[in-house]
Design a protein around this motif. Sequence first.
Motif, PDB file in Angstrom:
ATOM      1  N   ILE A 230       0.831  -1.207   0.000  1.00 49.34           N
ATOM      2  CA  ILE A 230       0.000   0.000   0.000  1.00 49.34           C
ATOM      3  C   ILE A 230       0.866   1.257   0.000  1.00 49.34           C
ATOM      4  O   ILE A 230       0.358   2.354   0.183  1.00 49.34           O
ATOM      5  CB  ILE A 230      -0.982   0.021   1.186  1.00 49.34           C
ATOM      6  CG1 ILE A 230      -0.225   0.040   2.516  1.00 49.34           C
ATOM      7  CG2 ILE A 230      -1.955  -1.141   1.103  1.00 49.34           C
ATOM      8  CD1 ILE A 230      -1.091   0.399   3.708  1.00 49.34           C
ATOM      9  N   GLY A 231       2.168   1.078  -0.166  1.00 47.44           N
ATOM     10  CA  GLY A 231       3.066   2.222  -0.230  1.00 47.44           C
ATOM     11  C   GLY A 231       3.459   2.800   1.118  1.00 47.44           C
ATOM     12  O   GLY A 231       3.976   3.912   1.184  1.00 47.44           O
ATOM     13  N   ALA A 232       3.196   2.081   2.186  1.00 51.30           N
ATOM     14  CA  ALA A 232       3.594   2.513   3.529  1.00 51.30           C
ATOM     15  C   ALA A 232       4.774   1.663   3.964  1.00 51.30           C
ATOM     16  O   ALA A 232       4.740   0.996   4.990  1.00 51.30           O
ATOM     17  CB  ALA A 232       2.424   2.369   4.498  1.00 51.30           C
ATOM     18  N   CYS A 233       5.806   1.681   3.171  1.00 47.48           N
ATOM     19  CA  CYS A 233       6.919   0.740   3.322  1.00 47.48           C
ATOM     20  C   CYS A 233       7.908   1.180   4.394  1.00 47.48           C
ATOM     21  O   CYS A 233       8.605   2.174   4.249  1.00 47.48           O
ATOM     22  CB  CYS A 233       7.635   0.598   1.988  1.00 47.48           C
ATOM     23  SG  CYS A 233       6.532   0.186   0.625  1.00 47.48           S
ATOM     24  N   ARG A 234       7.909   0.391   5.465  1.00 49.62           N
ATOM     25  CA  ARG A 234       8.875   0.572   6.551  1.00 49.62           C
ATOM     26  C   ARG A 234       8.889  -0.728   7.324  1.00 49.62           C
ATOM     27  O   ARG A 234       7.839  -1.243   7.698  1.00 49.62           O
ATOM     28  CB  ARG A 234       8.466   1.729   7.453  1.00 49.62           C
ATOM     29  CG  ARG A 234       9.501   2.056   8.516  1.00 49.62           C
ATOM     30  CD  ARG A 234       9.163   3.337   9.262  1.00 49.62           C
ATOM     31  NE  ARG A 234       7.812   3.411   9.765  1.00 49.62           N
ATOM     32  CZ  ARG A 234       7.407   2.933  10.953  1.00 49.62           C
ATOM     33  NH1 ARG A 234       8.254   2.320  11.744  1.00 49.62           N
ATOM     34  NH2 ARG A 234       6.158   3.076  11.340  1.00 49.62           N
ATOM     35  N   ILE A 235      10.061  -1.275   7.556  1.00 55.28           N
ATOM     36  CA  ILE A 235      10.172  -2.533   8.287  1.00 55.28           C
ATOM     37  C   ILE A 235      10.211  -2.244   9.788  1.00 55.28           C
ATOM     38  O   ILE A 235      11.054  -1.473  10.257  1.00 55.28           O
ATOM     39  CB  ILE A 235      11.435  -3.321   7.857  1.00 55.28           C
ATOM     40  CG1 ILE A 235      11.398  -3.615   6.345  1.00 55.28           C
ATOM     41  CG2 ILE A 235      11.576  -4.600   8.672  1.00 55.28           C
ATOM     42  CD1 ILE A 235      10.251  -4.484   5.882  1.00 55.28           C
ATOM     43  N   ALA A 236       9.293  -2.847  10.515  1.00 55.81           N
ATOM     44  CA  ALA A 236       9.256  -2.685  11.974  1.00 55.81           C
ATOM     45  C   ALA A 236      10.373  -3.520  12.583  1.00 55.81           C
ATOM     46  O   ALA A 236      10.461  -4.713  12.312  1.00 55.81           O
ATOM     47  CB  ALA A 236       7.908  -3.128  12.517  1.00 55.81           C
ATOM     48  N   PRO A 237      11.226  -2.903  13.382  1.00 58.56           N
ATOM     49  CA  PRO A 237      12.362  -3.641  13.935  1.00 58.56           C
ATOM     50  C   PRO A 237      11.969  -4.764  14.891  1.00 58.56           C
ATOM     51  O   PRO A 237      12.675  -5.765  14.992  1.00 58.56           O
ATOM     52  CB  PRO A 237      13.186  -2.575  14.660  1.00 58.56           C
ATOM     53  CG  PRO A 237      12.302  -1.403  14.815  1.00 58.56           C
ATOM     54  CD  PRO A 237      11.230  -1.500  13.790  1.00 58.56           C
ATOM     55  N   ASP A 238      10.836  -4.646  15.561  1.00 59.57           N
ATOM     56  CA  ASP A 238      10.448  -5.679  16.528  1.00 59.57           C
ATOM     57  C   ASP A 238       9.878  -6.933  15.876  1.00 59.57           C
ATOM     58  O   ASP A 238       9.980  -8.022  16.426  1.00 59.57           O
ATOM     59  CB  ASP A 238       9.467  -5.121  17.566  1.00 59.57           C
ATOM     60  CG  ASP A 238       8.198  -4.573  16.954  1.00 59.57           C
ATOM     61  OD1 ASP A 238       8.234  -4.088  15.808  1.00 59.57           O
ATOM     62  OD2 ASP A 238       7.151  -4.632  17.628  1.00 59.57           O
ATOM     63  N   THR A 239       9.284  -6.800  14.678  1.00 63.64           N
ATOM     64  CA  THR A 239       8.686  -7.960  14.008  1.00 63.64           C
ATOM     65  C   THR A 239       9.427  -8.372  12.741  1.00 63.64           C
ATOM     66  O   THR A 239       9.344  -9.521  12.330  1.00 63.64           O
ATOM     67  CB  THR A 239       7.230  -7.679  13.613  1.00 63.64           C
ATOM     68  OG1 THR A 239       7.208  -6.590  12.679  1.00 63.64           O
ATOM     69  CG2 THR A 239       6.361  -7.375  14.826  1.00 63.64           C
ATOM     70  N   GLY A 240      10.087  -7.410  12.092  1.00 68.16           N
ATOM     71  CA  GLY A 240      10.698  -7.685  10.798  1.00 68.16           C
ATOM     72  C   GLY A 240       9.698  -7.629   9.661  1.00 68.16           C
ATOM     73  O   GLY A 240       9.995  -8.015   8.536  1.00 68.16           O
TER      74      GLY A 240
END
Length: 74
Positions: A8-18
């Motif tokens: 959806i274009g909200a691309c960011r990897i969450a460090p706690d889940t990957g």
Amino acid sequence: MTVRSPCIGACRIAPDTGWCVGCARTLAEITAWGGAGDAWRATVVAALPDRLGRAASRNGSSVNQKTSLAIKSQ
């Protein structure tokens, strides 16, 4: 049948889940998506609602509605 990307274009990897905060895919899944077959894509998409739910309950926020609708329409 072609399995569409849940991005959806909200691309960011969450460090706690990957997982991506927009679509809940891993970086490896995102990278492999373009060359993957529909069976593999369908397997990944099937795992996303659970991931999104787990991420939402962990963060105390609601699941991204745009992502949920995109996943359900596939």
